[in-house]
Write an enzyme that holds these catalytic residues in place. Structure first.
Site, PDB file in Angstrom:
ATOM      1  N   ALA A 169     -49.011  -2.865 -20.655  1.00  0.00           N
ATOM      2  CA  ALA A 169     -47.501  -3.531 -20.357  1.00  0.00           C
ATOM      3  C   ALA A 169     -47.013  -4.351 -21.631  1.00  0.00           C
ATOM      4  CB  ALA A 169     -47.825  -4.458 -19.093  1.00  0.00           C
TER       5      ALA A 169
ATOM      6  N   THR B  63     -43.288  -5.737 -23.142  1.00  0.00           N
ATOM      7  CA  THR B  63     -42.638  -6.958 -22.781  1.00  0.00           C
ATOM      8  C   THR B  63     -41.570  -7.309 -23.740  1.00  0.00           C
ATOM      9  OG1 THR B  63     -44.607  -8.241 -23.636  1.00  0.00           O
ATOM     10  CG2 THR B  63     -44.539  -7.885 -21.348  1.00  0.00           C
TER      11      THR B  63
ATOM     12  N   ARG C 247     -50.181  -8.052 -14.658  1.00  0.00           N
ATOM     13  CA  ARG C 247     -51.326  -8.751 -14.751  1.00  0.00           C
ATOM     14  C   ARG C 247     -51.552  -9.907 -15.737  1.00  0.00           C
ATOM     15  NH1 ARG C 247     -51.945  -3.408 -13.278  1.00  0.00           N
ATOM     16  NH2 ARG C 247     -52.794  -3.107 -11.118  1.00  0.00           N
TER      17      ARG C 247
ATOM     18  N   GLN D 100     -50.264   3.272 -19.885  1.00  0.00           N
ATOM     19  CA  GLN D 100     -50.361   2.893 -18.569  1.00  0.00           C
ATOM     20  C   GLN D 100     -48.935   2.461 -17.812  1.00  0.00           C
ATOM     21  OE1 GLN D 100     -53.381  -0.321 -19.613  1.00  0.00           O
ATOM     22  NE2 GLN D 100     -54.318   0.240 -17.899  1.00  0.00           N
TER      23      GLN D 100
ATOM     24  N   ASP E 177     -42.484   3.370 -18.072  1.00  0.00           N
ATOM     25  CA  ASP E 177     -41.033   3.144 -18.420  1.00  0.00           C
ATOM     26  C   ASP E 177     -40.413   3.982 -19.318  1.00  0.00           C
ATOM     27  OD1 ASP E 177     -42.494   2.395 -21.061  1.00  0.00           O
ATOM     28  OD2 ASP E 177     -42.497   0.244 -20.480  1.00  0.00           O
TER      29      ASP E 177
ATOM     30  N   HIS F 157     -50.348   6.428 -15.194  1.00  0.00           N
ATOM     31  CA  HIS F 157     -49.876   5.832 -14.053  1.00  0.00           C
ATOM     32  C   HIS F 157     -48.497   6.507 -13.703  1.00  0.00           C
ATOM     33  CE1 HIS F 157     -52.664   2.136 -14.746  1.00  0.00           C
ATOM     34  NE2 HIS F 157     -53.425   3.280 -14.260  1.00  0.00           N
TER      35      HIS F 157
ATOM     36  N   CYS G  91     -42.409  13.709  -3.285  1.00  0.00           N
ATOM     37  CA  CYS G  91     -42.449  14.000  -1.879  1.00  0.00           C
ATOM     38  C   CYS G  91     -44.131  13.811  -1.382  1.00  0.00           C
ATOM     39  CB  CYS G  91     -41.928  15.156  -1.461  1.00  0.00           C
ATOM     40  SG  CYS G  91     -42.072  15.312   0.346  1.00  0.00           S
TER      41      CYS G  91
ATOM     42  N   SER H 102     -54.438  -5.451 -20.889  1.00  0.00           N
ATOM     43  CA  SER H 102     -55.595  -6.411 -20.363  1.00  0.00           C
ATOM     44  C   SER H 102     -56.863  -5.589 -20.191  1.00  0.00           C
ATOM     45  CB  SER H 102     -55.210  -6.927 -18.835  1.00  0.00           C
ATOM     46  OG  SER H 102     -54.820  -6.178 -17.922  1.00  0.00           O
TER      47      SER H 102
HETATM   48 ZN   LIG Z   1     -40.970  17.352   0.856  1.00  0.00          ZN
END
Ligand SMILES: [Zn+2]
Length: 258
Positions: free
Chosen positions: A29, A33, A41, A108, A111, A128, A136, A203
């Site tokens: 992250a 920033t 975190r 991670q 964006d 991530h 779904c 971190s």
């Molecule tokens: Zn579905």
């Protein structure tokens, strides 16, 4: 060699990169920033200041509570990633790729800013997941986030899967949800094969991704960590830099020969 905050660390890492064939970068992250995307975190992080906010991102709450889903869709519509622009650190990693040594950019972040900056999409490993996709939870169909947000904007506060009626969620990894095994394996391999492993703006507290640092070091990589605050893996790194990511990465890339 141990270089800590003496202003020379970026040049040291640049020399490693020049002599390495395979460089793997891990970003967290802290690289986004400067683009206006809050970290979660860090000392001023969203979840540090408001642990209740984690409820929105816990899978069992999301599945079990329509109100949580309505809040989550609303927060997706308002996510700063839709309007954020890449910053100097993202652009420095595009420069690093031009040198031909970047084999993987593990992130991670959800964006999409590395791709928007110009990093080749095939090099980006989004451990991530991505805010730009929807999955779904019943039939695993993948669809674009933009289409789902259009439905939210049109008045459906919790759009269901058009194929099976199942619950839709952003294609991101929530608390209580496993990482995609193929994606994690790709990240692990990039760590094992790295000659230089550079962790930036993370971190390094979230497993299993943080453990990639140890895997890289065990595989013989030289490790550098660029982060504003100490990480649990600093002892494994030959170079630890606590200066802002947006200053260190351009300096590092600028120190590369050619
Ligand atoms: Zn579905």
């Amino acid at each position: 060699v141990s270089t800590r905050d003496d202003g020379d660390g970026a040049a040291t890492v640049a020399r490693w990169v020049e002599s390495a064939g395979r460089v793997t970068v891990l970003t967290g992250a802290g690289i986004s920033t400067d683009s206006g995307i809050p970290d979660f975190r860090g000392p001023q992080g969203v979840w540090t200041r408001d642990p209740q906010a984690q409820r929105l991102f816990t899978l069992s709450n999301y599945v079990g509570d329509p109100e949580i889903r309505r809040q989550a869709w609303s927060s997706r519509r308002e996510h700063p990633a839709w309007t954020a622009q890449p910053n100097a650190a993202h652009l420095a990693l595009v420069e690093l790729e031009r040198g031909g040594r970047l084999q993987a950019l593990i992130t991670q972040n959800i964006d999409g800013l590395h791709q928007r900056a110009g990093t080749s999409p095939q090099l980006v490993v989004e451990v991530h997941g991505s805010l730009f996709g929807v999955m779904c939870l019943t039939c695993s169909a993948h669809t674009p986030m933009a289409a789902a947000l259009d439905r939210v904007a049109a008045g459906d506060p919790d759009p269901a899967c058009l194929d099976c009626g199942g619950i839709l969620k952003s294609a991101t990894v929530s608390f209580g949800q496993s990482l995609v095994p193929e994606v994690l394996e790709r990240a692990r391999r990039a760590a094992v094969e790295a000659e230089v492993f550079l962790a930036v703006g993370s971190s390094l507290t979230v497993q299993p991704v943080a453990g990639l640092v140890r895997i890289a070091a065990a595989g013989g990589a030289r490790v550098a960590i660029v982060n504003a605050s100490p990480t649990p893996y600093d002892d494994l790194a030959e170079v630890v830099l606590r200066e802002p990511v947006g200053i260190v990465l351009p300096r590092l890339v600028g120190a590369l020969a050619g």
